[in-house]
Design a protein around this motif. Structure first.
Motif, PDB file in Angstrom:
ATOM      1  N   MET A 126       0.872  -1.339   0.143  1.00  0.00           N
ATOM      2  CA  MET A 126       0.091  -0.052   0.200  1.00  0.00           C
ATOM      3  C   MET A 126       0.974   1.267   0.009  1.00  0.00           C
ATOM      4  N   LEU A 127       0.441   2.302  -0.931  1.00  0.00           N
ATOM      5  CA  LEU A 127       1.433   3.358  -0.936  1.00  0.00           C
ATOM      6  C   LEU A 127       0.107   4.613  -1.185  1.00  0.00           C
ATOM      7  N   ILE A 128       0.431   5.510  -0.282  1.00  0.00           N
ATOM      8  CA  ILE A 128      -0.401   6.824  -0.277  1.00  0.00           C
ATOM      9  C   ILE A 128       0.559   7.851  -0.159  1.00  0.00           C
ATOM     10  N   GLU A 129       0.061   8.825  -1.342  1.00  0.00           N
ATOM     11  CA  GLU A 129       1.149  10.128  -1.399  1.00  0.00           C
ATOM     12  C   GLU A 129       0.084  11.195  -1.644  1.00  0.00           C
ATOM     13  N   LEU A 130       0.484  12.293  -1.200  1.00  0.00           N
ATOM     14  CA  LEU A 130      -0.321  13.444  -1.335  1.00  0.00           C
ATOM     15  C   LEU A 130       0.269  14.694  -2.102  1.00  0.00           C
ATOM     16  N   GLU A 131      -0.089  15.208  -3.248  1.00  0.00           N
ATOM     17  CA  GLU A 131       0.526  16.138  -4.297  1.00  0.00           C
ATOM     18  C   GLU A 131      -0.128  17.192  -4.449  1.00  0.00           C
ATOM     19  N   GLY A 132       0.356  18.485  -4.553  1.00  0.00           N
ATOM     20  CA  GLY A 132      -0.423  19.559  -4.780  1.00  0.00           C
ATOM     21  C   GLY A 132       0.282  20.850  -4.634  1.00  0.00           C
ATOM     22  N   SER A 133      -0.407  22.036  -4.367  1.00  0.00           N
ATOM     23  CA  SER A 133       0.040  23.485  -3.896  1.00  0.00           C
ATOM     24  C   SER A 133      -0.809  24.122  -3.008  1.00  0.00           C
ATOM     25  N   VAL A 134      -0.124  24.756  -2.236  1.00  0.00           N
ATOM     26  CA  VAL A 134      -0.696  25.181  -1.083  1.00  0.00           C
ATOM     27  C   VAL A 134      -0.144  26.992  -1.132  1.00  0.00           C
ATOM     28  N   LYS A 135      -1.163  27.824  -0.759  1.00  0.00           N
ATOM     29  CA  LYS A 135      -0.705  29.315  -0.659  1.00  0.00           C
ATOM     30  C   LYS A 135      -1.456  30.038   0.307  1.00  0.00           C
ATOM     31  N   SER A 136      -0.667  30.665   1.236  1.00  0.00           N
ATOM     32  CA  SER A 136      -1.405  31.566   2.234  1.00  0.00           C
ATOM     33  C   SER A 136      -0.985  33.477   1.994  1.00  0.00           C
ATOM     34  N   GLU A 137      -1.908  33.921   2.072  1.00  0.00           N
ATOM     35  CA  GLU A 137      -1.673  35.398   2.145  1.00  0.00           C
ATOM     36  C   GLU A 137      -2.132  35.985   3.406  1.00  0.00           C
ATOM     37  N   ILE A 138      -1.365  36.604   3.930  1.00  0.00           N
ATOM     38  CA  ILE A 138      -1.354  36.927   5.427  1.00  0.00           C
ATOM     39  C   ILE A 138      -1.213  38.485   5.474  1.00  0.00           C
ATOM     40  N   ARG A 139      -1.997  39.131   6.436  1.00  0.00           N
ATOM     41  CA  ARG A 139      -1.972  40.548   7.006  1.00  0.00           C
ATOM     42  C   ARG A 139      -2.368  40.618   8.341  1.00  0.00           C
ATOM     43  N   PHE A 140      -1.761  41.720   9.049  1.00  0.00           N
ATOM     44  CA  PHE A 140      -1.631  41.639  10.254  1.00  0.00           C
ATOM     45  C   PHE A 140      -1.410  43.245  10.753  1.00  0.00           C
ATOM     46  N   GLY A 141      -1.776  43.396  12.180  1.00  0.00           N
ATOM     47  CA  GLY A 141      -1.588  44.670  12.709  1.00  0.00           C
ATOM     48  C   GLY A 141      -1.808  44.408  14.316  1.00  0.00           C
ATOM     49  N   VAL A 142      -0.589  44.850  14.991  1.00  0.00           N
ATOM     50  CA  VAL A 142      -1.021  44.708  16.655  1.00  0.00           C
ATOM     51  C   VAL A 142      -0.423  45.846  17.364  1.00  0.00           C
ATOM     52  N   THR A 143      -1.044  46.141  18.341  1.00  0.00           N
ATOM     53  CA  THR A 143      -0.512  47.015  19.427  1.00  0.00           C
ATOM     54  C   THR A 143      -0.227  46.542  20.786  1.00  0.00           C
ATOM     55  N   MET A 144       1.070  46.695  21.676  1.00  0.00           N
ATOM     56  CA  MET A 144       1.172  46.003  22.761  1.00  0.00           C
ATOM     57  C   MET A 144       1.643  47.330  23.644  1.00  0.00           C
ATOM     58  N   VAL A 145       1.091  47.076  24.863  1.00  0.00           N
ATOM     59  CA  VAL A 145       1.537  48.058  25.966  1.00  0.00           C
ATOM     60  C   VAL A 145       1.690  47.640  27.261  1.00  0.00           C
ATOM     61  N   GLY A 146       2.863  48.038  27.584  1.00  0.00           N
ATOM     62  CA  GLY A 146       3.099  47.401  28.815  1.00  0.00           C
ATOM     63  C   GLY A 146       4.485  48.130  29.484  1.00  0.00           C
ATOM     64  N   THR A 147       5.297  47.417  30.265  1.00  0.00           N
ATOM     65  CA  THR A 147       6.639  47.792  30.875  1.00  0.00           C
ATOM     66  C   THR A 147       7.759  46.816  30.622  1.00  0.00           C
ATOM     67  N   ILE A 148       8.938  47.332  30.428  1.00  0.00           N
ATOM     68  CA  ILE A 148       9.963  46.405  30.252  1.00  0.00           C
ATOM     69  C   ILE A 148      10.991  46.554  31.250  1.00  0.00           C
ATOM     70  N   SER A 149      10.833  47.406  32.241  1.00  0.00           N
ATOM     71  CA  SER A 149      11.574  47.498  33.619  1.00  0.00           C
ATOM     72  C   SER A 149      10.647  47.861  34.741  1.00  0.00           C
ATOM     73  N   PRO A 150      10.630  47.239  35.868  1.00  0.00           N
ATOM     74  CA  PRO A 150      11.762  46.509  36.468  1.00  0.00           C
ATOM     75  C   PRO A 150      11.645  44.950  36.076  1.00  0.00           C
ATOM     76  N   GLU A 151      10.276  44.773  35.018  1.00  0.00           N
ATOM     77  CA  GLU A 151      10.209  43.377  34.475  1.00  0.00           C
ATOM     78  C   GLU A 151       9.507  43.737  33.239  1.00  0.00           C
ATOM     79  N   ILE A 152       9.443  42.808  32.538  1.00  0.00           N
ATOM     80  CA  ILE A 152       8.874  42.745  31.026  1.00  0.00           C
ATOM     81  C   ILE A 152       7.364  42.106  31.327  1.00  0.00           C
ATOM     82  N   ASN A 153       6.161  43.086  31.237  1.00  0.00           N
ATOM     83  CA  ASN A 153       4.941  42.747  31.362  1.00  0.00           C
ATOM     84  C   ASN A 153       3.968  43.573  30.642  1.00  0.00           C
TER      85      ASN A 153
END
Length: 222
Positions: A169-196
């Motif tokens: 028994m032989l099982i194979e998968l052939e083909g093509s895949v494509k993913s288009e991505i967009r993103f945006g992010v805002t992060m608010v916090g502290t880096i001292s005295p600790e990262i939070n």
């Protein structure tokens, strides 16, 4: 260029310059703020001719400053150091979200650039969705693609089995895949005295297309 008692020109030297966070001149470096890694009197630089007339003394001092973006170098007694990170893959995120007209300050010092902020997560969601689903929505700028791939899923051959079993028994998968991505992010916090990071708002959209063929090849006998 100010040596009066009201001047803050020497403030960077308080308790040592190294490890002090400084706001950089426009166009200097890769970010608005940096950390002083080293600061010393220059031995070969002088004030430029067109600036000498503004200098408070005849022989103004010139310093050389090395800047780092490694915030682990910040002095441990600097107190709380706040940070805000706005990161996206489109100009629309910057114009429509970060620098939106409906500006709310997060209780920060006036020296900070004004940026949109709200204590209400729903307000963030409304702003983000307005950008994501508008007629001028940002294009998906990141494309991940794999064409003409072939992947073996399963293979077993008992044709030469001594126990009389005959088959494979032989099982194979052939083909093509494509993913288009967009993103945006805002992060608010502290880096001292600790990262939070206390707050994070953003979106991540992916549009994936896939075409493929599942191939089975086998032989069996009963």
């Amino acid at each position: 260029m100010d040596d009066s008692p009201q001047s803050n020109c020497d403030a960077v030297h308080e308790d040592g310059a190294n490890g002090t966070i400084v706001k950089l001149p426009e166009g200097c470096g890769f970010a608005t703020y940096g950390v002083v890694k080293d600061m010393r009197l220059s031995t070969n630089l002088t004030v430029e001719q067109e600036l000498q007339k503004r200098a408070p003394s005849l022989n103004p001092l010139v310093y050389e400053m090395d800047i780092s973006y490694d915030y682990s170098l910040v002095k441990r007694d600097s107190g709380t150091v706040y940070v805000r990170i706005d990161y996206g893959d489109s100009l629309g995120y910057w114009n429509d979200i970060v620098r939106a007209d409906a500006i709310t300050k997060r209780g920060l010092d006036e020296s900070f650039d004004k940026r949109f902020w709200s204590p209400d997560a729903k307000t963030w969601a409304d702003e983000l969705n307005a950008t994501r689903y508008s007629d001028s929505r940002p294009a998906r700028s990141l494309v991940l693609e794999q064409s003409d791939f072939s992947q073996l899923l399963f293979s077993q051959d008992r044709s030469a089995s001594c126990r009389g079993k005959d088959g494979f028994m032989l099982i194979e998968l052939e083909g093509s895949v494509k993913s288009e991505i967009r993103f945006g992010v805002t992060m608010v916090g502290t880096i001292s005295p600790e990262i939070n990071f206390e707050e994070t708002y953003g979106f991540f959209d992916a549009d994936m297309t896939y075409s493929g063929t599942l191939m089975l090849n086998g032989k069996a006998s009963v």
